[in-house]
Design a protein around this motif. Structure first.
Motif, mmCIF file in Angstrom:
data_model
loop_
_atom_site.group_PDB
_atom_site.id
_atom_site.type_symbol
_atom_site.label_atom_id
_atom_site.label_comp_id
_atom_site.label_asym_id
_atom_site.label_seq_id
_atom_site.Cartn_x
_atom_site.Cartn_y
_atom_site.Cartn_z
ATOM 1 N N HIS A 30 0.840 -1.202 0.000
ATOM 2 C CA HIS A 30 0.000 0.000 0.000
ATOM 3 C C HIS A 30 0.876 1.253 0.000
ATOM 4 O O HIS A 30 1.977 1.264 0.565
ATOM 5 C CB HIS A 30 -0.897 0.036 1.250
ATOM 6 C CG HIS A 30 -1.834 -1.118 1.376
ATOM 7 N ND1 HIS A 30 -3.057 -1.150 0.760
ATOM 8 C CD2 HIS A 30 -1.721 -2.281 2.071
ATOM 9 C CE1 HIS A 30 -3.677 -2.287 1.068
ATOM 10 N NE2 HIS A 30 -2.885 -2.985 1.857
ATOM 11 N N THR A 34 -1.637 7.305 1.282
ATOM 12 C CA THR A 34 -3.094 7.175 1.133
ATOM 13 C C THR A 34 -3.666 6.039 1.970
ATOM 14 O O THR A 34 -4.882 5.844 1.998
ATOM 15 C CB THR A 34 -3.452 6.926 -0.340
ATOM 16 O OG1 THR A 34 -2.791 5.738 -0.802
ATOM 17 C CG2 THR A 34 -3.011 8.108 -1.199
ATOM 18 N N PHE A 35 -2.810 5.287 2.674
ATOM 19 C CA PHE A 35 -3.280 4.097 3.384
ATOM 20 C C PHE A 35 -4.163 4.462 4.572
ATOM 21 O O PHE A 35 -3.846 5.344 5.366
ATOM 22 C CB PHE A 35 -2.090 3.276 3.871
ATOM 23 C CG PHE A 35 -2.494 2.100 4.728
ATOM 24 C CD1 PHE A 35 -3.050 0.965 4.159
ATOM 25 C CD2 PHE A 35 -2.342 2.148 6.109
ATOM 26 C CE1 PHE A 35 -3.435 -0.108 4.941
ATOM 27 C CE2 PHE A 35 -2.717 1.077 6.899
ATOM 28 C CZ PHE A 35 -3.262 -0.058 6.314
ATOM 29 N N ARG A 36 -5.277 3.748 4.687
ATOM 30 C CA ARG A 36 -6.150 3.798 5.862
ATOM 31 C C ARG A 36 -6.529 2.372 6.215
ATOM 32 O O ARG A 36 -7.092 1.660 5.388
ATOM 33 C CB ARG A 36 -7.412 4.633 5.588
ATOM 34 C CG ARG A 36 -7.170 6.094 5.297
ATOM 35 C CD ARG A 36 -6.684 6.840 6.536
ATOM 36 N NE ARG A 36 -6.505 8.264 6.263
ATOM 37 C CZ ARG A 36 -5.397 8.798 5.769
ATOM 38 N NH1 ARG A 36 -4.370 8.015 5.473
ATOM 39 N NH2 ARG A 36 -5.307 10.101 5.553
ATOM 40 N N TYR A 37 -6.210 1.972 7.433
ATOM 41 C CA TYR A 37 -6.526 0.598 7.829
ATOM 42 C C TYR A 37 -8.026 0.438 8.021
ATOM 43 O O TYR A 37 -8.664 1.237 8.708
ATOM 44 C CB TYR A 37 -5.796 0.235 9.127
ATOM 45 C CG TYR A 37 -6.072 -1.185 9.576
ATOM 46 C CD1 TYR A 37 -5.464 -2.259 8.936
ATOM 47 C CD2 TYR A 37 -6.957 -1.446 10.615
ATOM 48 C CE1 TYR A 37 -5.721 -3.567 9.325
ATOM 49 C CE2 TYR A 37 -7.217 -2.748 11.013
ATOM 50 C CZ TYR A 37 -6.590 -3.805 10.362
ATOM 51 O OH TYR A 37 -6.858 -5.099 10.753
ATOM 52 N N GLU A 38 -8.605 -0.593 7.405
ATOM 53 C CA GLU A 38 -10.049 -0.812 7.471
ATOM 54 C C GLU A 38 -10.402 -2.219 7.945
ATOM 55 O O GLU A 38 -11.531 -2.666 7.792
ATOM 56 C CB GLU A 38 -10.669 -0.566 6.090
ATOM 57 C CG GLU A 38 -10.506 0.872 5.604
ATOM 58 C CD GLU A 38 -11.105 1.107 4.231
ATOM 59 O OE1 GLU A 38 -11.511 0.103 3.582
ATOM 60 O OE2 GLU A 38 -11.163 2.277 3.804
ATOM 61 N N ASP A 162 3.179 -0.969 9.207
ATOM 62 C CA ASP A 162 3.194 0.447 8.840
ATOM 63 C C ASP A 162 4.437 1.060 9.466
ATOM 64 O O ASP A 162 4.429 1.511 10.609
ATOM 65 C CB ASP A 162 1.925 1.126 9.363
ATOM 66 C CG ASP A 162 1.761 2.541 8.828
ATOM 67 O OD1 ASP A 162 2.772 3.139 8.425
ATOM 68 O OD2 ASP A 162 0.614 3.043 8.815
ATOM 69 N N ARG A 165 4.305 4.920 10.527
ATOM 70 C CA ARG A 165 3.586 5.236 11.772
ATOM 71 C C ARG A 165 4.040 4.377 12.942
ATOM 72 O O ARG A 165 3.478 4.452 14.039
ATOM 73 C CB ARG A 165 2.080 5.079 11.536
ATOM 74 C CG ARG A 165 1.537 6.025 10.473
ATOM 75 C CD ARG A 165 0.082 5.714 10.142
ATOM 76 N NE ARG A 165 -0.440 6.600 9.113
ATOM 77 C CZ ARG A 165 -0.299 6.395 7.799
ATOM 78 N NH1 ARG A 165 0.365 5.321 7.359
ATOM 79 N NH2 ARG A 165 -0.793 7.240 6.925
ATOM 80 N N TRP A 169 -0.516 -3.846 12.542
ATOM 81 C CA TRP A 169 -1.890 -4.251 12.808
ATOM 82 C C TRP A 169 -1.956 -5.772 12.836
ATOM 83 O O TRP A 169 -1.508 -6.441 11.913
ATOM 84 C CB TRP A 169 -2.822 -3.705 11.733
ATOM 85 C CG TRP A 169 -2.961 -2.213 11.764
ATOM 86 C CD1 TRP A 169 -2.175 -1.299 11.131
ATOM 87 C CD2 TRP A 169 -3.944 -1.464 12.479
ATOM 88 N NE1 TRP A 169 -2.609 -0.014 11.396
ATOM 89 C CE2 TRP A 169 -3.700 -0.092 12.221
ATOM 90 C CE3 TRP A 169 -5.018 -1.810 13.304
ATOM 91 C CZ2 TRP A 169 -4.471 0.916 12.768
ATOM 92 C CZ3 TRP A 169 -5.793 -0.802 13.843
ATOM 93 C CH2 TRP A 169 -5.519 0.540 13.582
#
Length: 268
Positions: A30, A34-38, A162, A165, A169
């Motif tokens: 990713h 733009t990555f967002r964990y969902e 990640d 950050r 996860w």
């Protein structure tokens, strides 16, 4: 057992948010911007040992430490020699099996055992297989960290690293509650080209009881040529099998071929 063109390291991995899905056998890269964990997992803080990600774990609800995440390791947990000695762990376990392992740093001798419980983040499971290192030099002799975590632990989750950050996860996979596996034949097979050799036969193992010796050439299992069997097929037989299951192993020793009957059993 599989051809490998090379190794992708930190300079490549750190450019992406990397999702490893062991159930689907996929890796997804990713864009960090733009990555967002969902997903439905939990974020665990990462530290770094140089370029290697590190997380905090606990064993038996009392032995806490920092563990390096080693995607290149086939172990569950390798405890470093100083951590083992500091906590007197060899005196805390009833059964230990001596094994020979190897990696980029060469070969080394360790002891495999089961401990009572292991936890990382909010997740925990019973009877983890733990390797007690005897190394006096190299990574497994490090005093800075408690140990290394390998794929047999990480496959319990879908992992999303990640680096930017500083978090990973953990999302439970189909294997999150499964019991750790260890070879029920007790024979370490080494493949060089088309030749498969019994590199090590563990004392007290099913392989030793059947008469397999270190140095034997293994040419067939259950009548199938060893070259036609994949690593996954061998793991399904000897790690995912059940105690009491029987297999025929054909070996060549001193130019003579013979077939022995192996009855699987647990060592740890």
């Amino acid at each position: 057992w599989r051809p490998c063109a090379g190794v992708l390291g930190y300079d490549f991995i750190s450019r992406f948010v990397v999702e490893i899905n062991f159930d689907r056998e996929t890796i997804v890269l990713h864009d960090p911007k733009t990555f967002r964990y969902e997903g439905g997992g939990v974020a665990v803080p990462l530290q770094f040992a140089g370029n290697i990600p590190v997380v905090e774990c606990t064993i038996d609800d009392r032995y806490q430490g920092l563990f390096r995440l080693d995607v290149g390791s086939g172990s569950t947990v390798d405890l470093h020699t100083p951590f083992v000695k500091a906590h007197g762990l060899r005196g805390q376990v009833a059964t230990r099996v001596e094994v020979t392992g190897g990696g980029f740093g060469g070969t080394f001798t360790s002891e495999v055992t089961r401990m009572k419980r292991m936890s990382v983040g909010p997740y925990a499971w019973d009877d983890p297989i733990v390797v007690l290192s005897n190394a006096t030099e190299g990574g497994l002799a490090s005093e800075d960290y408690a140990g290394n975590i390998g794929n047999h632990l990480m496959e319990r989750f879908r992992l999303t690293f990640d680096y930017e950050r500083k978090q990973v996860w953990l999302e439970p996979s189909a294997r999150v509650a499964s019991r750790d596996r260890f070879s029920m034949i007790g024979v370490q097979l080494t493949r060089i080209g088309d030749v498969v050799t019994a590199m090590q036969v563990l004392p007290g193992s099913a392989g030793a009881a059947a008469g397999i010796r270190a140095g034997d050439l293994v040419v067939a299992i259950d009548g199938r040529a060893i070259g036609r069997l994949t690593l996954d097929a061998l793991n399904a037989m000897f790690e995912d099998g059940r105690p009491g299951e029987r297999h025929r192993v054909t070996v060549v020793r001193d130019g003579r071929k013979k077939t022995v009957k192996v009855v699987l059993k647990e060592l740890v």
